[in-house]
Enzyme design. Sequence first.
Site, PDB file in Angstrom:
ATOM      1  N   LYS A  77      74.865 -17.262 -16.398  1.00 57.34           N
ATOM      2  CA  LYS A  77      74.860 -18.033 -15.153  1.00 57.34           C
ATOM      3  C   LYS A  77      74.606 -17.112 -13.963  1.00 57.34           C
ATOM      4  CE  LYS A  77      77.724 -21.403 -12.615  1.00 57.34           C
ATOM      5  NZ  LYS A  77      78.997 -22.161 -12.619  1.00 57.34           N
ATOM      6  N   SER A 155      78.858 -27.185 -11.833  1.00 56.09           N
ATOM      7  CA  SER A 155      77.785 -26.348 -11.324  1.00 56.09           C
ATOM      8  C   SER A 155      77.023 -25.610 -12.416  1.00 56.09           C
ATOM      9  CB  SER A 155      78.368 -25.315 -10.351  1.00 56.09           C
ATOM     10  OG  SER A 155      79.239 -24.416 -11.024  1.00 56.09           O
ATOM     11  N   SER A 179      83.502 -27.302 -13.665  1.00 61.07           N
ATOM     12  CA  SER A 179      82.083 -26.945 -13.741  1.00 61.07           C
ATOM     13  C   SER A 179      81.627 -26.359 -15.065  1.00 61.07           C
ATOM     14  CB  SER A 179      81.724 -25.967 -12.611  1.00 61.07           C
ATOM     15  OG  SER A 179      81.741 -26.631 -11.374  1.00 61.07           O
TER      16      SER A 179
END
Length: 492
Positions: A77, A155, A179
Amino acid sequence: MNANELTIAAARDALRRGELSAVDLTMSCMVAMDAGDDLNAFVHKTPDIALDQARAADARIAAGDAPAMCGIPLGIKDLFCTKGVPSQAASNILAGFKPEYESTVTAKLFGAGAVMLGKLNMDEFAMGSSNETSCYGNVINPWKVDDRNLTPGGSSGGSAAAVAADMCLAATGTDTGGSIRQPAAFTGIVGIKPTYGRVSRWGIVAFASSLDQAGPMTKSVRDAAIMLGAMSGHDPMDSTSADLAVPDFEAALTGDIRGKRIGIPREYRMDGMPAEIDALWQSGVAMLKDAGAEIVDITLPHTKYALPAYYVIAPAEASSNLARYDGVRYGHRAKLSAGDGITEMYEKTRSEGFGPEVQRRIMVGTYVLSAGFYDAYYNRARRVRALIKRDFELAFEGGIDAILTPATPSSAFGLGELADADPIQMYLNDVFTVTVNLAGLPGVSVPVGLDSKGLPLGLQLIGRPWEEGDLLNHAYVLEQAAGFVAKAKKWW
């Protein structure tokens, strides 16, 4: 089956038996990455780094030095700092930033022989529930049932989409209010948020420091156990990191939960809950009961205050954390006009660099921390947080081993359907997940079924602090009972 479609556990075994090389496995993932460009999951590909790491992994395996993650291709990420590789947190304000250091999590994974395929898309500074606030543009969910493009959740939407589309065997995610778990549920994969302090936050771009926690996003519960073991451990660079030994999470997957007590919180049966979500929840209850668990109705009375408390605390911490992005030291700096001073530089840089959602949360956070409102909002939210945490403590002190809830209030929705509406409607996607972050507990989302449209739905299990092994074993039982094997049909 192509190599990129393997689980971590299956790939690990094939690598150790010599049936597959890390280089071939990595190249299979790279082909899938390129074929999946339309999903916009990977924003910075690192093929040279990946192949170098794969060759090193093959050498370790040949020498008999093969940790469980050795040779396993991962997506990282964009919130994790990776040395020499762009790490922007999906924000224009960090355009061009290439750290000279490695986050603790990625350093641990690479030390265990894992392979980095590239950096993954996300909501800007992890602020969002649909991956539509990214400076790179939105990610598209690989699941598709009509003409719409669906959100992969947020997210960690890039992480979820990449794993679900078999572009990588697993990915790192972060979870501030859901998330990891919400995008996992939207894409039919497994995602675990560990106990706060189990995994180091050092080198992860901060959103809300008392809530953020990194975790793995994988194709199975066993894979989550393997990867979590490699990510966890005490880090003296992180003052919130717990100095505790890391258990063998995979060894905890016995499949035996006979006599365990599963709490069903009445407060999670909310007005307007879709019938499909309630039916899925009841199905999960039946699965655990059939496995020998005792089902117990419990109360978590302060649950209804969780979202308001979260959306005071998280923006307040974000306001403080994001104050450092001012154009002085690194990242974006706005072009100044003659006569502009430092105040104008701050204003122009931050208005250009931050997107609308980040600006909204900074303003809310600054407001609730301001003189005259600190006690009315921020301190009150902190007190509510303590009450929420105490609710869970009382449940666990009463003999509850895990708590079962829905993971999300719906399946994946269409891109653009909520982004331009009232932001509160988007925030409600976190209604089942934020309590876990406020209480610092571990939580895992497991895919259990499909809705009437054919989209994946997940259930959430919440565990005792520091008992991720036991939590994962409950998740493993749920996974085995559900027998979820559906995959997104390739259309991209």
